[in-house]
Scaffold this active site. Sequence first.
Site, PDB file in Angstrom:
ATOM      1  CG  ASP A  78      -0.224  -0.052   2.535  1.00 28.04           C
ATOM      2  OD1 ASP A  78       0.764  -0.801   2.637  1.00 28.04           O
ATOM      3  OD2 ASP A  78      -0.642   0.650   3.472  1.00 28.04           O
ATOM      4  CD  GLU A 145       4.154   0.628   6.767  1.00 29.14           C
ATOM      5  OE1 GLU A 145       5.048   0.916   7.589  1.00 29.14           O
ATOM      6  OE2 GLU A 145       3.639   1.451   5.981  1.00 29.14           O
TER       7      GLU A 145
END
Length: 486
Positions: A78, A145
């Site tokens: 991400d 994350e």
Amino acid sequence: MSNLSQLAPQPLWQWFEKICSFPRPSGHEAALSQFIQQWAKDKQLEVIEENVGNLIIRKPATPGMENRKPVVIQAHMDMVPQKNADKVHDFTKDPIEAWVDGDWVKARGTTLGADNGIGMCSALALLESTDIAHGPLEVLLTVDEESGMTGAFGLQPGVLHGEILINTDSEQEGEIYMGCAGGVDAAMTLHLATTAADADRQTFQLMLSGLKGGHSGVNIHLGRGNANKLLARFLFEQSEKLGIQLVDFQGGTLRNAIPREAEAKLTIANTQVSLLQQAINEYAALLRNEFAVADAGVKLTLTEAPAATEVMTQDAQQQLLALLNACPNGVIRMSDEVEGVTETSLNVGVVSMKDNQATILCLVRSLIDSGRDYVCGQLSALAKLAGAEIKFSGAYPGWKPDNTSPVMAIVRDTYQDIYHKEPVIMVIHAGLECGLFKKPYPEMDMVSIGPTIRFPHSPDEMVNITTVGQYWQLLLAVLQRIPSKD
């Protein structure tokens, strides 16, 4: 975008060009994950998708290196979705518009996603390679994350075979990271009583913008302005003097990004408008002087807005502005053990209002648990004084440095042999996933490296092309030096 695939090292940059076409803000990694899984299957690589969404891809050792210790190359899928106010971009649908500017790759008006896209692409390029020597290889790509480390929290014990993990989420070439800060999210909520707005008052929108923002861990020590704090400071100082009545306050978008913009909707008597504009001009000049080095682009803009029907009561307004103005922000303490590294910090990341309730989202980071607990205590005390509720969530541990780490020594010596200079062994104030990996894999030897990335978590994010090549060269050389199993 066509220039990216021609950059060196080509295998890495060709992958980066591909992933820029996949929207991947936290929580929206599915399309990219499916693409990678299908690609891995087509390459006849073993691929596992964990229940939480992490991908684990395995590649056998190259001939003659089967007996080397197995290595995990780790990155997160991400990226942080931040854009300039004038940029039309939907991070869940639109590709990143990456471009080459000299020795840097940037994005047009948005975050680039080099954090941690470059690391992810280096892992994928290794998997695709046919001419790079390495032992048994696993690639771990985690999800979410940036917004909660969900993937790292959800990593199951026993699924990884590796004895060594190389995290690729560091952001400065020439530095080797062997420890990081832990953190916890804090959410304060305050009920705001309202009353009917006076029909004979004017309504305005006051916008504070032009700040650099950035990563609330990596950049917190640079003294940049926090839009939420700076706008609250002005309103706290001027509301009673000018008879301002507050309608709304919104600022920041992510708890781990230093807020670049904040805005307030307010009403004021017609006779006070010119005095308000004068106060704004004076405050803008004051901020440009205070932040002449760290954040000289700050500006305040007052524009007419549709008439308000409700405003906060005076008590509610004073509670909110006092809480925001008193809330600590930035560096709380520098480390005594690691020179030049922030030990404890706080970022007042997001302020939002909905249904007569204000929510203030903060991220507390610290290298030590007691530092984190101290700031949490401060926030709890402030919330109590202001009549607000506070909840803490998403706590994640720091990664304790290990000066005896064998892989750290390998990376250090390899770097010195290649570049004929000592790398800097560092502890980073940002949160790396290594601390969470230590729970299911306490014996795994870990290190973190990466290229130079400037201004992550902001639309000014850029990655240095030369250092991407240096990082790649170091990574390949380290893989060749991984020792045999005992």
